[in-house]
Design an enzyme around this catalytic site. Structure first.
Site, PDB file in Angstrom:
ATOM      1  N   GLY A  64      -7.626   6.665   8.975  1.00  0.00           N
ATOM      2  CA  GLY A  64      -7.658   6.779  10.424  1.00  0.00           C
ATOM      3  C   GLY A  64      -9.058   6.687  10.999  1.00  0.00           C
ATOM      4  O   GLY A  64      -9.998   6.229  10.361  1.00  0.00           O
ATOM      5  N   ASP A  87       0.837  -1.194   0.000  1.00  0.00           N
ATOM      6  CA  ASP A  87       0.000   0.000   0.000  1.00  0.00           C
ATOM      7  C   ASP A  87       0.880   1.255   0.000  1.00  0.00           C
ATOM      8  O   ASP A  87       2.096   1.162  -0.176  1.00  0.00           O
ATOM      9  CB  ASP A  87      -0.920  -0.052   1.221  1.00  0.00           C
ATOM     10  N   ASP A 102       2.608   6.243  -4.242  1.00  0.00           N
ATOM     11  CA  ASP A 102       1.833   7.416  -3.846  1.00  0.00           C
ATOM     12  C   ASP A 102       2.694   8.662  -4.035  1.00  0.00           C
ATOM     13  O   ASP A 102       3.481   9.024  -3.161  1.00  0.00           O
ATOM     14  CB  ASP A 102       1.380   7.291  -2.395  1.00  0.00           C
ATOM     15  N   THR A 143      -7.271   0.496   9.864  1.00  0.00           N
ATOM     16  CA  THR A 143      -7.430   0.912  11.258  1.00  0.00           C
ATOM     17  C   THR A 143      -8.383  -0.003  12.023  1.00  0.00           C
ATOM     18  O   THR A 143      -8.113  -0.379  13.170  1.00  0.00           O
ATOM     19  CB  THR A 143      -7.930   2.365  11.323  1.00  0.00           C
ATOM     20  N   GLY A 172      -9.269   4.785   3.221  1.00  0.00           N
ATOM     21  CA  GLY A 172      -9.922   5.292   4.425  1.00  0.00           C
ATOM     22  C   GLY A 172     -11.249   4.619   4.688  1.00  0.00           C
ATOM     23  O   GLY A 172     -12.204   5.258   5.137  1.00  0.00           O
ATOM     24  N   GLY A 173     -11.323   3.312   4.435  1.00  0.00           N
ATOM     25  CA  GLY A 173     -12.590   2.597   4.593  1.00  0.00           C
ATOM     26  C   GLY A 173     -13.004   2.357   6.032  1.00  0.00           C
ATOM     27  O   GLY A 173     -14.186   2.179   6.319  1.00  0.00           O
TER      28      GLY A 173
END
Length: 307
Positions: free
Chosen positions: A196, A98, A120, A252, A225-226
């Site tokens: 987060g 990732d 990224d 997270t 950010g799921g």
């Protein structure tokens, strides 16, 4: 490519890159959960959840997690392939790197057996993002490794995956040009979610923006950010007629399931989790497995799509 394990050699044919996983998800109106165990001992329950729900799955690790949790890339890959050998999961499965900004880490992961990587370079201006992403694509594609990139800036609440909390929504027309010029296999888009835990800020998904990006691009889209996003929001993003999102990152929530068992807050290092009792590790694995199963069944809607 073969991976050398302590007990011998395991063939990588059972492990895929993201091409078929995400194409099938796009056609089937579901998404593949890309789960980050963050610790090698939590890889097992993620794969077990996929087997028990008959679901495709992506196991991932990011550059920031490597540093923050002190996880070794090669050790993570070895444990992943050991679990694959042990469980023999008859579901599509991939090992993904990732959020990563360093080319050497990408090369290290590919050498270790990762079948997909994410570069990224979203912090840079458009042209520099294109240049850096193209460099990774040119290295990975001949090795049959898929590449994910990011356009726009996905916000954060914990600074695990990104160094900034600035959010800049993806411009659909730029997404079209970016995909055409880089040759990426999938694109992480900024449409309102954040990395987060959501506290003051509430999650939001710009469905109109998603629809427009999908109408202009041919690559599967990724929702980062799921964790913490209400299931109905994710399901709507996944099942849009335009194709929606085909990959949803969840990290997270996975770690929180483990931390609740061991009674810790924040995060732990790899060594700290390894020093927990066998009972704590077993209970942590069970908690993670149940969390991942729930996400597969009720969140990304991938259960039953493992064949």
């Amino acid at each position: 490519m073969d991976i050398f394990l302590q007990g011998g050699i395991i063939n990588m044919k059972q492990v895929e890159n993201l091409t078929n996983l995400l194409e099938n998800a796009r056609k089937g109106k579901y998404a593949v959960g890309s789960f980050s165990p963050r610790y090698t001992k939590l890889i097992l329950p993620v794969v077990q959840a996929a087997v028990e729900t008959d679901s495709p799955v992506i196991v991932q690790l990011s550059e920031k997690e490597i540093i923050r949790h002190q996880v070794n890339v090669e050790a993570f890959a070895r444990e992943f392939y050991r679990v694959v050998e042990e469980l023999d999961p008859q579901v599509p499965i991939a090992l993904h790197l990732d959020h990563t900004k360093t080319f050497d880490v990408i090369r290290q992961a590919i050498d270790a057996g990762f079948t997909s990587v994410m570069i990224d370079a979203s912090e840079y201006e458009f042209e520099e993002n294109v240049r850096i992403t193209r460099q990774v694509v040119e290295y990975a594609k001949p090795r049959k490794v898929t590449v994910e990139a990011e356009l726009g800036k996905i916000g954060t609440t914990d600074f695990v995956e990104t160094d900034h909390d600035e959010e800049l929504f993806t411009v659909p027309e730029e997404a079209k040009e970016f995909c055409e010029r880089t040759g990426v296999d999938c694109l992480a888009v900024s449409v309102g979610t954040a990395h987060g835990i959501y506290t003051v800020r509430q999650p939001h998904v710009d469905y109109d923006r998603l629809e427009r990006i999908n109408s202009l691009t041919r690559v599967p889209l990724v929702l980062h950010g799921g964790s913490g996003v209400p299931s109905q929001m994710v399901r709507k993003a996944v099942q849009m007629e335009s194709g929606g999102v085909s990959k949803v990152n969840i990290a997270t929530d996975v770690e929180q399931a483990m931390l609740q068992v061991v009674g810790r807050e924040g995060h732990m290092t790899e060594a700290e989790l390894n020093s927990c009792t066998e009972e704590q590790i077993a209970q942590s694995r069970e908690a993670v497995k149940e969390l991942v199963k729930e996400k597969m069944c009720c969140y990304v809607m991938s259960a039953g799509h493992g064949k």
